[in-house]
Design an enzyme around this catalytic site. Structure first.
Site, mmCIF file in Angstrom:
data_model
loop_
_atom_site.group_PDB
_atom_site.id
_atom_site.type_symbol
_atom_site.label_atom_id
_atom_site.label_comp_id
_atom_site.label_asym_id
_atom_site.label_seq_id
_atom_site.Cartn_x
_atom_site.Cartn_y
_atom_site.Cartn_z
ATOM 1 N N GLY A 43 0.958 -1.183 0.063
ATOM 2 C CA GLY A 43 0.037 0.082 -0.030
ATOM 3 C C GLY A 43 0.864 0.935 0.085
ATOM 4 N N ASN A 44 0.211 2.435 -0.364
ATOM 5 C CA ASN A 44 0.953 3.630 -0.304
ATOM 6 C C ASN A 44 -0.080 4.885 0.001
ATOM 7 O OD1 ASN A 44 0.382 3.214 -3.389
ATOM 8 N ND2 ASN A 44 1.765 1.716 -2.946
ATOM 9 N N GLY A 59 9.378 0.519 -0.186
ATOM 10 C CA GLY A 59 9.903 -0.466 0.631
ATOM 11 C C GLY A 59 10.296 -0.077 1.956
ATOM 12 N N SER A 88 6.547 2.709 -5.773
ATOM 13 C CA SER A 88 6.323 2.092 -7.164
ATOM 14 C C SER A 88 4.851 2.273 -7.730
ATOM 15 C CB SER A 88 6.560 0.648 -7.171
ATOM 16 O OG SER A 88 5.876 -0.123 -6.419
ATOM 17 N N GLU A 89 4.113 2.678 -7.142
ATOM 18 C CA GLU A 89 2.714 2.923 -7.629
ATOM 19 C C GLU A 89 2.567 4.277 -7.785
ATOM 20 O OE1 GLU A 89 0.734 0.896 -8.369
ATOM 21 O OE2 GLU A 89 0.685 -0.924 -7.494
ATOM 22 N N HIS A 107 -3.997 4.154 -1.201
ATOM 23 C CA HIS A 107 -3.858 2.742 -1.839
ATOM 24 C C HIS A 107 -3.597 1.874 -0.853
ATOM 25 C CE1 HIS A 107 -3.224 -0.557 -4.140
ATOM 26 N NE2 HIS A 107 -1.943 -0.646 -4.166
ATOM 27 N N HIS A 109 -4.139 -2.761 0.629
ATOM 28 C CA HIS A 109 -4.385 -4.069 0.180
ATOM 29 C C HIS A 109 -5.286 -4.692 1.181
ATOM 30 C CE1 HIS A 109 -0.077 -4.462 -2.184
ATOM 31 N NE2 HIS A 109 -0.833 -3.660 -2.656
ATOM 32 N N TYR A 128 -25.817 1.742 2.327
ATOM 33 C CA TYR A 128 -26.046 2.973 1.462
ATOM 34 C C TYR A 128 -24.902 3.893 1.572
ATOM 35 C CZ TYR A 128 -26.556 4.909 6.418
ATOM 36 O OH TYR A 128 -26.555 5.426 7.439
ATOM 37 N N HIS A 169 -5.562 -7.233 -6.104
ATOM 38 C CA HIS A 169 -4.916 -6.246 -5.514
ATOM 39 C C HIS A 169 -5.106 -5.284 -4.492
ATOM 40 C CE1 HIS A 169 -1.696 -2.921 -7.253
ATOM 41 N NE2 HIS A 169 -1.671 -2.953 -5.801
ATOM 42 N N TYR A 224 -25.016 16.308 5.217
ATOM 43 C CA TYR A 224 -24.477 15.814 6.340
ATOM 44 C C TYR A 224 -23.457 16.425 7.120
ATOM 45 C CZ TYR A 224 -22.456 12.002 9.050
ATOM 46 O OH TYR A 224 -22.132 11.320 10.200
#
Length: 228
Positions: A43-44, A59, A88-89, A107, A109, A128, A169, A224
């Site tokens: 993740g990132n 990493g 890397s993303e 992002h 996982h 909802y 992913h 809201y």
């Protein structure tokens, strides 16, 4: 070419904005681990400050990041802050910033969301809160991580949405700030867990909301929260 640490502050840290944003980014990244949305360095997270995108480095365990590890690129992907290699993303994050008015991207996982991404083309309307992500959450077709193809697939799935699933992913959400982007990730993982739980009961099928019902909620969510 990346800058040396002694040069970073002169270039990017105007009024402490970059330092504050980096601190918030690291806190959010650590939260994804604490809340079980990622394992290790998967993740990132990124946040946009003007024309600079701060990103988690590739990493590096989040608990090891310090204020001196600030990592940033320009909108073209060229590193302008720090010496650590960006996630890397990075293409995925930059694609979102180019296509939307987002200032933060998360992002992960997340287990339940990733499981759902292997089963359906779209998360069924089991709750909802799908309205908070713009509507039914789509699943982007699989592509290799870090690729331009993955970024393109994600953008199509995000059309009119603030979150999507990435097949085999994980999750991708964006928002006007890190708190909002993170909250959308947490809501998405919760909805995926809810659907998996309900659909696992033998001989029963979960009831789903209609699109008209979701539209009604979408309108209600506009007012809201607190005002001012």
């Amino acid at each position: 070419m990346s800058e040396q640490r002694g040069d970073r502050t002169d270039r990017g840290d105007q009024g402490g904005e970059v330092s504050a944003a980096w601190e918030a980014l690291v806190d959010t990244a650590r939260r994804t681990v604490a809340d079980g949305l990622v394992v290790g360095t998967s993740g990132n997270v990124s946040v946009r400050v003007g024309d600079i995108v701060l990103v988690t480095p590739s990493g590096v365990p989040y608990d090891r990041l310090t204020p001196d590890d600030v990592t940033g690129v320009d909108l073209g992907g060229h590193q302008v802050l720090g010496t650590l290699v960006p996630t890397s993303e990075l293409p995925l994050h930059l694609a979102v910033y180019e296509a939307t008015d987002a200032t933060a991207v998360v992002h992960t996982h997340a287990v339940h969301a990733t499981a759902v991404s292997t089963l359906v083309e779209e998360l069924p309307l089991v709750h909802y809160m799908a309205a908070a992500l713009g509507g039914p959450v789509r699943v982007a077709p699989y592509a290799t991580y870090g690729s331009a193809e993955l970024a393109a697939n994600a953008l199509r799935a995000l059309d009119g949405r603030t979150g999507c699933l990435l097949r085999n992913h994980g999750t991708l959400t964006h928002g006007t700030g890190l708190d909002q982007a993170y909250d959308r990730t947490a809501q998405l993982e919760w909805m995926c867990r809810l659907w998996l739980t309900a659909s696992s009961v033998p001989h029963l099928t979960p009831t789903l909301l209609t699109h008209d019902q979701l539209t009604e909620v979408t309108e209600k969510l506009r007012d809201y929260g607190q005002r001012g």
